[in-house]
Design a protein around this motif. Structure first.
Motif, mmCIF file in Angstrom:
data_model
loop_
_atom_site.group_PDB
_atom_site.id
_atom_site.type_symbol
_atom_site.label_atom_id
_atom_site.label_comp_id
_atom_site.label_asym_id
_atom_site.label_seq_id
_atom_site.Cartn_x
_atom_site.Cartn_y
_atom_site.Cartn_z
ATOM 1 N N VAL A 29 0.873 -1.172 0.000
ATOM 2 C CA VAL A 29 0.000 0.000 0.000
ATOM 3 C C VAL A 29 0.912 1.225 0.000
ATOM 4 O O VAL A 29 1.723 1.401 0.902
ATOM 5 C CB VAL A 29 -0.956 0.001 1.204
ATOM 6 N N LEU A 30 0.765 2.050 -1.013
ATOM 7 C CA LEU A 30 1.696 3.163 -1.228
ATOM 8 C C LEU A 30 1.500 4.344 -0.285
ATOM 9 O O LEU A 30 2.459 5.037 0.039
ATOM 10 C CB LEU A 30 1.587 3.654 -2.673
ATOM 11 N N ASP A 31 0.259 4.593 0.129
ATOM 12 C CA ASP A 31 -0.011 5.808 0.894
ATOM 13 C C ASP A 31 -0.595 5.535 2.280
ATOM 14 O O ASP A 31 -1.233 6.405 2.874
ATOM 15 C CB ASP A 31 -0.913 6.753 0.107
ATOM 16 N N ALA A 32 -0.360 4.342 2.789
ATOM 17 C CA ALA A 32 -0.800 3.988 4.145
ATOM 18 C C ALA A 32 0.036 2.794 4.603
ATOM 19 O O ALA A 32 0.748 2.177 3.804
ATOM 20 C CB ALA A 32 -2.286 3.635 4.152
ATOM 21 N N ASP A 33 -0.042 2.479 5.871
ATOM 22 C CA ASP A 33 0.676 1.322 6.399
ATOM 23 C C ASP A 33 0.066 0.041 5.826
ATOM 24 O O ASP A 33 -1.130 -0.208 5.977
ATOM 25 C CB ASP A 33 0.588 1.322 7.930
#
Length: 159
Positions: A29-33
């Motif tokens: 996931v690029l924009d979250a954990d």
């Protein structure tokens, strides 16, 4: 054997869930954990899935092993890819800590004495390592053969 890495954004999780029902993917996931995000899908992910983890000084193999073990109780996790400068040593730490056994272990990234990471995952998890050029698991070696954009994100296929 083929392994498909899928880089997704948080806003595309519905499409990820739909794709994961039809195809095995290893998710980043690029924009979250990644761990927390996949864990939040525990009631929606029913087919085996993998997770791609970027390790660093701030996110060690020991912490990743704890997170992977926890995630494995929430979703049907069967694959983890470890990416770091010391991917081979980090993968060894994960493999050692994904058991119910006491771990006494030393390598280039960790010294573990009397360590436990219980409970162990409910099913075996294949730990792959990415060295920046190839994926390795035991004697098996996979190389990137294609990349494509899909609805849930960018996919890279390794064979």
């Amino acid at each position: 054997m083929a392994l498909v890495r899928l880089d997704v954004r948080f806003e595309d999780l519905d499409a990820l869930v739909a794709l994961a029902q039809d195809q095995h993917v290893v998710v980043s996931v690029l924009d979250a954990d990644t761990i927390i995000t996949l864990g939040s899908l525990h009631d929606r992910l029913t087919s085996p899935i993998g997770v791609w983890l970027e390790l660093s000084e701030d996110y060690s193999a020991q912490m990743a092993a704890r997170d992977v073990a926890t995630l494995s109780w929430l979703v049907p996790l069967d694959t983890v890819v470890v990416s770091s400068e010391s991917a081979e040593s980090s993968a060894q730490v994960l493999e050692a800590l994904l058991t119910n056994d006491e771990v006494n272990f030393t390598n280039g990234v960790a010294t573990l004495v009397g360590a436990y990471n219980r409970p162990a995952p409910p099913a075996p998890i294949a730990v792959w390592r990415w060295d920046g050029a190839v994926l390795r698991h035991g004697d098996e070696v996979l190389r990137g053969v294609s990349s494509a954009s899909r609805e849930p994100g960018d996919a890279t296929t390794y064979r």
